[in-house]
Design a protein around this motif. Structure first.
Motif, PDB file in Angstrom:
ATOM      1  N   PHE A 360       0.819  -1.206   0.000  1.00  0.00           N
ATOM      2  CA  PHE A 360       0.000   0.000   0.000  1.00  0.00           C
ATOM      3  C   PHE A 360       0.861   1.268   0.000  1.00  0.00           C
ATOM      4  O   PHE A 360       0.498   2.273  -0.622  1.00  0.00           O
ATOM      5  N   ASP A 361       1.984   1.221   0.693  1.00  0.00           N
ATOM      6  CA  ASP A 361       2.908   2.363   0.665  1.00  0.00           C
ATOM      7  C   ASP A 361       3.356   2.652  -0.768  1.00  0.00           C
ATOM      8  O   ASP A 361       3.427   3.813  -1.199  1.00  0.00           O
ATOM      9  N   ASP A 362       3.655   1.589  -1.489  1.00  0.00           N
ATOM     10  CA  ASP A 362       4.092   1.744  -2.880  1.00  0.00           C
ATOM     11  C   ASP A 362       2.969   2.319  -3.741  1.00  0.00           C
ATOM     12  O   ASP A 362       3.206   3.169  -4.612  1.00  0.00           O
ATOM     13  N   LEU A 363       1.731   1.871  -3.492  1.00  0.00           N
ATOM     14  CA  LEU A 363       0.599   2.392  -4.257  1.00  0.00           C
ATOM     15  C   LEU A 363       0.411   3.887  -4.001  1.00  0.00           C
ATOM     16  O   LEU A 363       0.160   4.660  -4.935  1.00  0.00           O
ATOM     17  N   LEU A 364       0.557   4.310  -2.751  1.00  0.00           N
ATOM     18  CA  LEU A 364       0.446   5.741  -2.443  1.00  0.00           C
ATOM     19  C   LEU A 364       1.536   6.544  -3.145  1.00  0.00           C
ATOM     20  O   LEU A 364       1.301   7.675  -3.594  1.00  0.00           O
ATOM     21  N   TRP A 365       2.727   5.983  -3.238  1.00  0.00           N
ATOM     22  CA  TRP A 365       3.809   6.641  -3.970  1.00  0.00           C
ATOM     23  C   TRP A 365       3.433   6.798  -5.442  1.00  0.00           C
ATOM     24  O   TRP A 365       3.674   7.846  -6.056  1.00  0.00           O
ATOM     25  N   GLN A 366       2.816   5.763  -6.006  1.00  0.00           N
ATOM     26  CA  GLN A 366       2.354   5.838  -7.398  1.00  0.00           C
ATOM     27  C   GLN A 366       1.280   6.906  -7.550  1.00  0.00           C
ATOM     28  O   GLN A 366       1.273   7.666  -8.531  1.00  0.00           O
ATOM     29  N   TYR A 367       0.358   6.965  -6.585  1.00  0.00           N
ATOM     30  CA  TYR A 367      -0.657   8.024  -6.594  1.00  0.00           C
ATOM     31  C   TYR A 367       0.012   9.398  -6.638  1.00  0.00           C
ATOM     32  O   TYR A 367      -0.372  10.268  -7.428  1.00  0.00           O
ATOM     33  N   SER A 368       0.991   9.592  -5.759  1.00  0.00           N
ATOM     34  CA  SER A 368       1.661  10.893  -5.662  1.00  0.00           C
ATOM     35  C   SER A 368       2.312  11.281  -6.986  1.00  0.00           C
ATOM     36  O   SER A 368       2.266  12.450  -7.399  1.00  0.00           O
ATOM     37  N   SER A 369       2.911  10.309  -7.658  1.00  0.00           N
ATOM     38  CA  SER A 369       3.571  10.607  -8.934  1.00  0.00           C
ATOM     39  C   SER A 369       2.554  11.051  -9.979  1.00  0.00           C
ATOM     40  O   SER A 369       2.847  11.923 -10.806  1.00  0.00           O
ATOM     41  N   VAL A 370       1.356  10.468  -9.949  1.00  0.00           N
ATOM     42  CA  VAL A 370       0.302  10.882 -10.889  1.00  0.00           C
ATOM     43  C   VAL A 370      -0.182  12.283 -10.555  1.00  0.00           C
ATOM     44  O   VAL A 370      -0.368  13.130 -11.442  1.00  0.00           O
ATOM     45  N   MET A 371      -0.367  12.558  -9.267  1.00  0.00           N
ATOM     46  CA  MET A 371      -0.857  13.874  -8.842  1.00  0.00           C
ATOM     47  C   MET A 371       0.142  14.988  -9.151  1.00  0.00           C
ATOM     48  O   MET A 371      -0.234  16.146  -9.347  1.00  0.00           O
ATOM     49  N   GLU A 372       1.427  14.641  -9.203  1.00  0.00           N
ATOM     50  CA  GLU A 372       2.464  15.643  -9.468  1.00  0.00           C
ATOM     51  C   GLU A 372       2.637  15.912 -10.960  1.00  0.00           C
ATOM     52  O   GLU A 372       3.250  16.912 -11.336  1.00  0.00           O
TER      53      GLU A 372
END
Length: 380
Positions: A360-372
């Motif tokens: 889940f930590d990795d998924l949140l990191w992926q989310y952040s990259s999309v949001m940026e």
């Protein structure tokens, strides 16, 4: 970070998509990350919370656990504008999923999705293979706007690549090794189900054509009589094929219906082998649960299962639908106690490395990259 989920199945539905999303939203709640779930209303979804907005729905014929909902578009728009999510995650390609795609475009919200179910593979089990090209055309159109499409296994990623999908990322699955472990009381389980045989073999999953449950029956009936006398089968699950299976099943097969929590964990733990002929899994949560419980797996060499089972180390993989190959592997392991025990240890050790928090930590990191992404593009 605020996340809006659009899904056509969610807790308390019993399937891999619903269970994975529920575990993820529980994680988000523990991390104090705001989320809102848009999902269908079901007969058993009485629990009311501000996190979930439910809509009236009907079951989908090809997969009754997925619902065709009747969303109220003005209401969704109002809720989204009030919630102001940073990201929309669409988990299913039906009505509510379409709403998620629509509002992500309309409100200019970053959009990601996850691909959970191999509907194309399902078609052959319902004599609908002629719809394959239409299905893939729709799936490509539906997923095209997504900044990222998260898939549960390398097998699924390669399949989608062959069909022209882009922006694919692996979103693996973990397992609760505190719930699923090898140390439950075997005598208690044997007493509860009236098991008086030497060996306990188990299947866990939906009882439906796409799980190839008829091969499971063929396997059970193909074992030599002298071995069959020593085997008890527990079939855990429910679905459209259950009534037919119960009529055709041998006498040493017990159907338990759906089990969950400790009841399910106890069955995994006290089984000698887990037999899983389904060729349509994009991941195979039940396979990982079995390994966490110290029970070797004999599964189909297909889909996500082949990325979990280490051949000869935690179990065996067989050609899908090959009754003889499954039978031979079962006989081999039942005749080799030391091999089964070694596989039990290896399976448990592998499961201990599959931690939900890291995933889940990795998924949140992926989310952040999309949001940026828009910020990066604007800066450039």
């Amino acid at each position: 970070m605020k996340i809006a989920f659009f899904t056509d199945t969610y807790d308390p539905d019993i399937n891999g998509v619903a269970r994975t999303l529920k575990r993820f939203t529980d994680y988000l709640k523990n991390q104090d990350i705001s989320f809102k779930v848009f999902a269908p209303k079901t007969d058993s979804s009485d629990y009311v919370t501000n996190h979930i907005h439910r809509f009236n729905s009907l079951s989908f014929f090809l997969y009754p656990e997925c619902r065709l909902a009747f969303p109220n578009l003005p209401q969704i728009k109002s809720e989204l504008e009030d919630f102001a999510p940073d990201l929309i995650h669409v988990a299913t390609p039906f009505n509510i999923g379409l709403c998620g795609v629509y509002f992500a475009k309309k409100l200019n919200i970053p959009l990601v999705g996850s691909y959970h179910t191999d509907f194309d593979h399902y078609l052959q089990f319902y004599n609908l293979k002629f719809l394959s090209n239409i299905l893939w055309g729709y799936m490509n159109w539906f997923h095209k706007p997504f900044k990222k499409v998260f898939v549960p296994s390398m097998d699924t990623l390669e399949t989608l690549k062959r069909h022209g999908f882009t922006n694919l990322e692996i979103w693996g699955r973990g397992v609760d090794c505190e719930l699923y472990h090898p140390y439950y009381d075997k005598l208690k389980v044997f007493k509860e189900y009236g098991v008086r045989k030497k060996y306990l073999l188990t299947y866990v999953g939906r009882l439906a054509p796409e799980k190839d449950v008829h091969t499971l029956l063929s396997i059970a009936k193909s074992l030599p009589p002298e071995i069959n006398e020593q085997i008890q089968w527990l079939i855990v699950g429910d679905g459209p094929s259950r009534e037919e299976l119960e009529k055709e099943a041998p006498n040493n097969m017990i159907f338990t219906g759906y089990l969950s929590g400790n009841s399910l964990a106890e069955v995994y733990s006290t089984s000698d082998l887990f037999v899983f002929p389904s060729p349509t899994e994009t991941f195979g949560n039940v396979v990982l649960e079995s390994l966490a419980s110290g029970t070797p797996v004999i599964g189909a060499n297909s889909g996500g299962v082949k990325n979990i089972v280490q051949i000869g180390k935690t179990g065996y993989l067989c050609t899908p639908g090959d009754t003889q190959e499954f039978r031979d592997r079962i006989l081999h392991l039942l005749a080799n106690d030391s091999k089964r025990k070694q596989m039990s240890l290896e399976g448990r050790n592998y499961a201990l490395s599959q931690k939900w928090d890291r995933i889940f930590d990795d998924l949140l990191w992926q989310y952040s990259s999309v949001m940026e992404e828009p910020k990066q593009q604007k800066f450039a």
